[in-house]
Scaffold this active site. Sequence first.
Site, PDB file in Angstrom:
ATOM      1  N   CYS A 115       0.782  -1.070   0.118  1.00 15.46           N
ATOM      2  CA  CYS A 115       0.094  -0.034  -0.156  1.00 15.46           C
ATOM      3  C   CYS A 115       0.900   1.231   0.058  1.00 15.46           C
ATOM      4  O   CYS A 115       0.721   2.050  -0.790  1.00 15.46           O
ATOM      5  CB  CYS A 115      -0.882   0.068   1.118  1.00 15.46           C
ATOM      6  SG  CYS A 115      -2.134   1.364   1.345  1.00 15.46           S
ATOM      7  N   CYS A 116       2.058   1.269   0.866  1.00 15.15           N
ATOM      8  CA  CYS A 116       2.612   2.273   0.796  1.00 15.15           C
ATOM      9  C   CYS A 116       3.631   2.767  -0.392  1.00 15.15           C
ATOM     10  O   CYS A 116       3.765   3.675  -0.952  1.00 15.15           O
ATOM     11  CB  CYS A 116       3.938   2.190   2.015  1.00 15.15           C
ATOM     12  SG  CYS A 116       3.083   2.417   3.908  1.00 15.15           S
ATOM     13  N   CYS A 197      -1.508   8.072   7.226  1.00 14.75           N
ATOM     14  CA  CYS A 197      -2.659   7.796   6.814  1.00 14.75           C
ATOM     15  C   CYS A 197      -3.654   7.365   7.859  1.00 14.75           C
ATOM     16  O   CYS A 197      -3.016   6.877   8.972  1.00 14.75           O
ATOM     17  CB  CYS A 197      -2.610   6.731   5.825  1.00 14.75           C
ATOM     18  SG  CYS A 197      -1.736   7.023   4.290  1.00 14.75           S
ATOM     19  N   CYS A 200      -3.777   3.948   9.253  1.00 14.17           N
ATOM     20  CA  CYS A 200      -2.410   3.107   9.847  1.00 14.17           C
ATOM     21  C   CYS A 200      -1.915   4.206  10.952  1.00 14.17           C
ATOM     22  O   CYS A 200      -0.903   3.791  11.271  1.00 14.17           O
ATOM     23  CB  CYS A 200      -1.626   3.205   8.757  1.00 14.17           C
ATOM     24  SG  CYS A 200      -2.381   1.845   7.567  1.00 14.17           S
ATOM     25  N   CYS A 223       7.427   3.980   5.822  1.00 17.27           N
ATOM     26  CA  CYS A 223       6.639   3.820   4.491  1.00 17.27           C
ATOM     27  C   CYS A 223       7.364   3.306   3.438  1.00 17.27           C
ATOM     28  O   CYS A 223       6.855   2.825   2.739  1.00 17.27           O
ATOM     29  CB  CYS A 223       5.895   5.107   4.357  1.00 17.27           C
ATOM     30  SG  CYS A 223       6.946   6.508   3.719  1.00 17.27           S
TER      31      CYS A 223
END
Length: 229
Positions: A115-116, A197, A200, A223
């Site tokens: 995702c990062c 985010c 998270c 990240c």
Amino acid sequence: MQYMPLLQTELDHLRQIPEERVLKETLGLLRGRVAVISSFGAESAVLLDLVAQIDPSVPVFFLDTKRHFPETLDYRDRLSRRLGLSDVRSLAPTPKALQDRDPQDQLADFDPDACCALRKVEPLDLMLPDFDVWITGRKRSQSATRAALPLVDPQPDGSVKLNPLAGWGPEKIEAQMQRRDLPRHPLVAKGYTSIGCAPCTRAVKDGEDGRAGRWAGLAKTECGIHRPA
């Protein structure tokens, strides 16, 4: 436009500049080859204020992951106006990349590294070759993984990350916030000392280090746009 990596003489010069002068000299000597990476998070105002006092036209890059707290997006806009930053740029994943790789917006739940990469690392990678020096707000006091953070941090691609606040602790940050009357991220008052985010990030508990609220419960500490130091 793609710049050449710093010459060894330029890198040696950066390493010799006293910490308190490194930001001003870098922005002056390497104008047009320097950019700032900012999360517009809990302590971002200090670095951005120092930059704005020297040259408010320096490009400032914000990684818009499409998962930020609404408060962060509002703070980005308010702080930019307050400091007179004239070249704040948002980098984001393309709609197609999001649709192809995270159509249900659930990638962070089972693969936060992916995702990062999608939302932060890859959009920034597209811009990295355009600048020789990237200025960050990282500090040794933030976490154990940043305890050895150097002021001048050469990267494998030949660029340099400059960390002018590397030696600043919480007390110095707070004193500068008060002295300059800098606006604070609204989530700081709710216990958020490091803000990423929304899915998270959580508030930090008493006794935890400043980044404990990032990816809580996971071994993940960065990240991916920065290496552990």
